[in-house]
Design an enzyme around this catalytic site. Structure first.
Site, PDB file in Angstrom:
ATOM      1  N   CYS A  46     -21.119  27.738 -55.699  1.00 26.77           N
ATOM      2  CA  CYS A  46     -20.997  27.361 -57.115  1.00 26.77           C
ATOM      3  C   CYS A  46     -19.573  27.036 -57.561  1.00 26.77           C
ATOM      4  O   CYS A  46     -19.370  26.554 -58.670  1.00 26.77           O
ATOM      5  CB  CYS A  46     -21.566  28.473 -57.978  1.00 26.77           C
ATOM      6  SG  CYS A  46     -23.181  29.006 -57.399  1.00 26.77           S
ATOM      7  N   HIS A  49     -17.624  30.095 -66.636  1.00 27.45           N
ATOM      8  CA  HIS A  49     -18.668  29.830 -65.642  1.00 27.45           C
ATOM      9  C   HIS A  49     -20.024  30.091 -66.297  1.00 27.45           C
ATOM     10  O   HIS A  49     -20.947  29.306 -66.125  1.00 27.45           O
ATOM     11  CB  HIS A  49     -18.447  30.722 -64.424  1.00 27.45           C
ATOM     12  CG  HIS A  49     -19.306  30.379 -63.251  1.00 27.45           C
ATOM     13  ND1 HIS A  49     -19.322  29.132 -62.684  1.00 27.45           N
ATOM     14  CD2 HIS A  49     -20.209  31.115 -62.545  1.00 27.45           C
ATOM     15  CE1 HIS A  49     -20.175  29.117 -61.669  1.00 27.45           C
ATOM     16  NE2 HIS A  49     -20.733  30.307 -61.573  1.00 27.45           N
ATOM     17  N   GLU A  93     -17.526  38.230 -65.867  1.00 23.40           N
ATOM     18  CA  GLU A  93     -16.649  37.184 -66.407  1.00 23.40           C
ATOM     19  C   GLU A  93     -16.257  37.486 -67.850  1.00 23.40           C
ATOM     20  O   GLU A  93     -15.084  37.349 -68.232  1.00 23.40           O
ATOM     21  CB  GLU A  93     -17.318  35.805 -66.318  1.00 23.40           C
ATOM     22  CG  GLU A  93     -16.358  34.678 -66.683  1.00 23.40           C
ATOM     23  CD  GLU A  93     -16.992  33.297 -66.675  1.00 23.40           C
ATOM     24  OE1 GLU A  93     -18.232  33.212 -66.710  1.00 23.40           O
ATOM     25  OE2 GLU A  93     -16.227  32.313 -66.657  1.00 23.40           O
ATOM     26  N   LYS A 129     -22.894  25.361 -69.474  1.00 21.67           N
ATOM     27  CA  LYS A 129     -24.124  25.417 -68.662  1.00 21.67           C
ATOM     28  C   LYS A 129     -25.351  25.543 -69.565  1.00 21.67           C
ATOM     29  O   LYS A 129     -26.467  25.291 -69.118  1.00 21.67           O
ATOM     30  CB  LYS A 129     -24.071  26.591 -67.683  1.00 21.67           C
ATOM     31  CG  LYS A 129     -23.174  26.317 -66.476  1.00 21.67           C
ATOM     32  CD  LYS A 129     -23.332  27.357 -65.388  1.00 21.67           C
ATOM     33  CE  LYS A 129     -22.432  27.052 -64.193  1.00 21.67           C
ATOM     34  NZ  LYS A 129     -20.997  27.235 -64.471  1.00 21.67           N
ATOM     35  N   HIS A 148     -27.302  25.311 -64.306  1.00 20.43           N
ATOM     36  CA  HIS A 148     -26.315  25.546 -63.255  1.00 20.43           C
ATOM     37  C   HIS A 148     -26.460  24.435 -62.212  1.00 20.43           C
ATOM     38  O   HIS A 148     -27.434  24.402 -61.465  1.00 20.43           O
ATOM     39  CB  HIS A 148     -26.516  26.917 -62.629  1.00 20.43           C
ATOM     40  CG  HIS A 148     -25.355  27.354 -61.790  1.00 20.43           C
ATOM     41  ND1 HIS A 148     -24.371  26.476 -61.343  1.00 20.43           N
ATOM     42  CD2 HIS A 148     -25.004  28.583 -61.326  1.00 20.43           C
ATOM     43  CE1 HIS A 148     -23.482  27.154 -60.641  1.00 20.43           C
ATOM     44  NE2 HIS A 148     -23.842  28.423 -60.615  1.00 20.43           N
ATOM     45  N   PHE A 188     -21.213  32.437 -54.970  1.00 22.50           N
ATOM     46  CA  PHE A 188     -21.742  33.252 -53.879  1.00 22.50           C
ATOM     47  C   PHE A 188     -20.635  33.470 -52.854  1.00 22.50           C
ATOM     48  O   PHE A 188     -19.838  32.566 -52.593  1.00 22.50           O
ATOM     49  CB  PHE A 188     -22.869  32.486 -53.165  1.00 22.50           C
ATOM     50  CG  PHE A 188     -24.226  32.707 -53.733  1.00 22.50           C
ATOM     51  CD1 PHE A 188     -24.408  33.295 -54.966  1.00 22.50           C
ATOM     52  CD2 PHE A 188     -25.345  32.320 -53.012  1.00 22.50           C
ATOM     53  CE1 PHE A 188     -25.668  33.494 -55.483  1.00 22.50           C
ATOM     54  CE2 PHE A 188     -26.612  32.510 -53.523  1.00 22.50           C
ATOM     55  CZ  PHE A 188     -26.786  33.092 -54.750  1.00 22.50           C
TER      56      PHE A 188
END
Lengths: 395, 350
Positions: A156, A289, A300, A318, A323, A381
């Site tokens: 990501c 994010h 976050e 997003k 995503h 990830f």
């Protein structure tokens, strides 16, 4: 204002919010989000998981191209046009291509594999097509670019890391111009994979909201044209923004969850600030994010609140794109730059109730900002944490 | 800035560890080549495949800790531990160690295992473990997790452009002074689908790979992973060699001008398209060792390792299956990597 870093002279975007930067920003500023049951992919599941699909009717200019390559090409074309780079102009310079992707680099053609597994000896043209559609190589070949060419596969954070690597290529004089960003199509593999991880939501995502239930996948591409300042000056092209800081650090914690204390993200933000030569207080807003998963938003949100206080304007775009995995960093960089140009941020759609665990109140309506610098975060990830800082260049 | 290669951890058909590569170059051990049965529309065909001999990971990690780690990541971990052991370095500050890996195909067997779950058990059968392990950056991430390394961690996948990009990335991190060391790893995993594709694209017509025969397709697939422990060049360092130049995507004329006197290791792997371009290089000292480890997108990293061992041992090893003897190596060696028609990456080792 002292201009720093490398220049951004063009932007292109395609996603569920729109098929150009202008149309996508219109959706963002109008709080329109196109989140619905998937149309291009089917799955046999007990419940439906909505997605953010880009417009299905992308012109198929090359039958050998995958949808990821076509999405990338669409956004690249828009960005090149804004940057005044036609075929003749591209030939004059050392042009690199640096793109992030996840789906676009995976050898997982399901129809081919079903036939193979069933002993039907399928035509290997499917593999040939995979080999010909490495995201960066595909664009470099199409445009006959001769500079460095790299596809980043950091899940990501791929798109953000691609822009960061492109910045270093320019600063180290490996090339003059870089086409950078990310692209990813929606696929059954990632759709089913994220559902299996129990982090997909059965309703439209709600980044940082107390009642969020997970992410929605999306697809698209976000591209920026980056160039050395002497090159953009020589070409007489307008600078939209400067990429002034980038850093990435690992958590070394868990394959699919961020470190609870946000150690990698904190370090990435601090290092990016150091590279930009600015302080925390100079960051005017953040494009987070903000995936709408429990883990990401908690870590976050707390990290942003701890570093910047809870009043820094923060948005998760997003909520309009889903995503988009490898494309996310590219698309979010485009939105961030346009936000700097407009001095305006959209609402974080879906956010209603403050979550004390996140410690963050994202935007709830369009707001005006007064920002010279802005930050874009990407977490991935594997525990990757990346931060990009852009400087606005007012008209 | 020059990059110093302090340690190397190869895992390939010759075995695990730098000594296995060296004994392979000395002709004392032959590669592990397994015959795979490939279904085709004309019946079954045998395909020789270079398979890694991966031994010794349990020296570094207890077996039970590897239960959820896929096979490709396991050889990546093994090659990483071997590189660190080879360098004899203990990381005092793990926040200043970077990991940059590259792969052409990524963890292919896990990717197809995930598809097996869906095909065999339906869409609700998707495995979260297989999904998480199938992403390209799983090996680099697991290395950072197992070793507790919190420096930058990145993965690049760009076929024949992968090696050059991971090295340039390592160089950039060192140059920016965000790290003291970088673990640069490259590898690819063989799977039955790749074997099927290779046969469909004319591989396996010969029983052995003949990389210096540029006029025939003698490609045989392989699998392996190699990690280099790299640092900034300092005069007092032990190690193998210094990478003094990385030149990306250079044309034939520039290649010819660059490699006039140095011995040159090429990443020829029996592929006709490569062969046509290498034939035009017209240099007497071209050498290929890929019939020790097989063909895969990142196998040029093993060529770089051969160059490093050659520099350390101050000798050019004879090309496998040739009758020639070792030759003394002078100051430098070039590794030449095919990118596309008449376009190459150049790496200079000193």
């Amino acid at each position: 204002m002292i201009q720093k870093g490398v220049n951004v002279t063009g932007m292109g975007c395609i996603c569920a919010a729109g098929d150009s930067v202008k149309s996508a920003m219109n959706s963002l500023y109008s709080s329109v989000r196109n989140c619905a049951a998937p149309k291009r992919i089917q799955a046999k599941l007990e419940v439906e998981y909505p997605v953010f699909e880009a417009a299905s009717e992308i012109p198929v200019t090359d039958p050998s191209a995958t949808r990821t390559s076509l999405l990338a090409l669409h956004a690249v074309s828009e960005a090149l046009e804004q940057s005044g780079l036609d075929e003749r102009e591209l030939k004059k310079w050392r042009v690199g291509v640096c793109l992030g992707t996840t789906v676009g680099c995976t050898l997982n053609n399901e129809p081919f594999y079903r036939d193979y597994k069933a002993g039907k000896n399928p035509n290997v043209s499917a593999i040939d097509r995979y080999l010909g559609n490495n995201a960066a190589l595909y664009i470099a070949d199409k445009l006959k670019c001769k500079g460095p060419t790299a596809t980043i596969a950091n899940a990501c954070s791929s798109g953000t890391d691609a822009i960061g690597l492109a910045k270093s290529w320019l600063e180290n004089n490996l090339c003059d111009i870089v086409i950078a960003g990310g692209a990813d199509e929606l696929s059954r593999i990632t759709y089913l994979g994220f559902i299996s991880l129990l982090i997909s939501s059965t309703e439209a995502c709600r980044p940082f909201d107390k009642n969020r239930k997970g992410l929605n996948l999306g697809e698209g591409a976000g591209i920026v044209i980056m160039e050395k300042s002497d090159v953009s000056k020589a070409r007489g092209v307008k600078t939209l923004s400067n990429v002034v800081g980038y850093a990435t650090f690992a958590d070394a914690y868990h394959p699919t969850a961020p470190h609870p204390e946000g150690i990698g993200l904190t370090r990435a933000i601090n290092q990016a600030l150091l590279q930009a030569g600015i302080s925390l207080e100079q960051i005017g807003f953040i494009n987070a994010h903000g995936t709408s998963t429990q883990n990401n938003d908690e870590v976050e949100g707390r990290t942003i609140a701890k570093l910047f206080s809870d009043i820094i304007p923060t948005v998760s775009t997003k909520s309009y794109t889903g995503h988009t995995l490898g494309a996310a960093g590219g698309i979010e960089a485009v939105f961030l730059i346009q936000g700097l140009l407009d001095q305006k941020l959209p609402a974080t759609s879906g956010f209603e109730e403050f979550d004390p665990a996140c410690e963050l109140n994202p935007t709830t309506s369009n707001i005006n900002v007064s920002a010279e610098f802005a930050l874009s975060n990407s977490l991935a990830f594997g525990g990757n944490n990346s931060a990009l800082i852009f400087q606005g260049v007012p008209e | 800035m020059r990059l110093a290669i302090l340690g190397i951890g190869p895992v390939c058909a010759l075995g695990s560890g730098i000594q296995s590569l060296r004994t392979g170059l000395q002709g004392k051990v032959r590669p592990n080549i397994e015959e795979k049965i490939i279904p085709t529309s004309h019946g079954e065909k045998m395909l020789p495949v270079y398979q890694p001999v991966a031994e010794g990971l349990d020296r570094f990690i207890p077996k039970r800790a590897l239960r959820r780690v896929d096979p490709f990541t396991q050889i990546a971990l093994l090659s990483t531990y071997l590189a660190i052991e080879d360098a004899g370095i203990a990381f005092n500050d793990k926040s200043r160690v970077g990991v940059v890996f590259g792969s052409g195909y990524g963890p292919t067997r896990t990717t197809f295992k995930f598809l097996d779950n869906i095909i065999d058990d339906g869409d609700i059968g998707a495995s979260p473990t297989h999904f998480a392990n199938s992403v390209h950056n799983a090996p680099a991430s697991q290395v950072s997790i197992f070793l507790g390394l919190t420096g930058p961690c990145s993965t690049i996948t760009c076929f024949e452009h992968t090696l050059s990009n991971v090295l340039v990335t390592a160089w950039d991190w060192l140059n920016q002074d965000v790290v003291d060391y970088v673990l640069v790893g490259l590898g690819d995993e063989y799977c039955d689908v790749l074997g099927f594709a290779a046969v469909g694209m004319n591989a396996g017509r010969t029983k052995d790979m003949q990389p210096m025969n540029f006029n025939a397709c003698t490609f045989l697939p392989g699998e392996g992973h190699i990690t280099f422990l790299i640092a900034k060049d300092k005069s007092h360092q032990e190690g193998y060699a210094k990478i003094s130049e990385i030149r990306m995507r250079r044309d034939l004329e520039e290649v010819k001008a660059s490699i006039s006197n140095d011995p040159v290791i090429i990443n020829a792997s029996g592929n006709l398209q490569q062969g046509k371009s290498f034939l035009k290089v017209q240099q007497k000292q071209l050498k290929s060792y890929s019939n020790l480890y097989g063909g895969f997108p990142t196998s040029s990293a093993f060529d770089l390792a051969v160059g490093c061992v050659s520099m350390k041992d101050r000798k050019i090893y004879p090309v496998p299956e040739s009758q020639k003897k070792e030759v003394k190596l002078e100051n430098s060696i070039i590794c030449l990597e095919f990118c596309r028609e008449d376009e190459f990456n150049i790496y200079k080792l000193e």
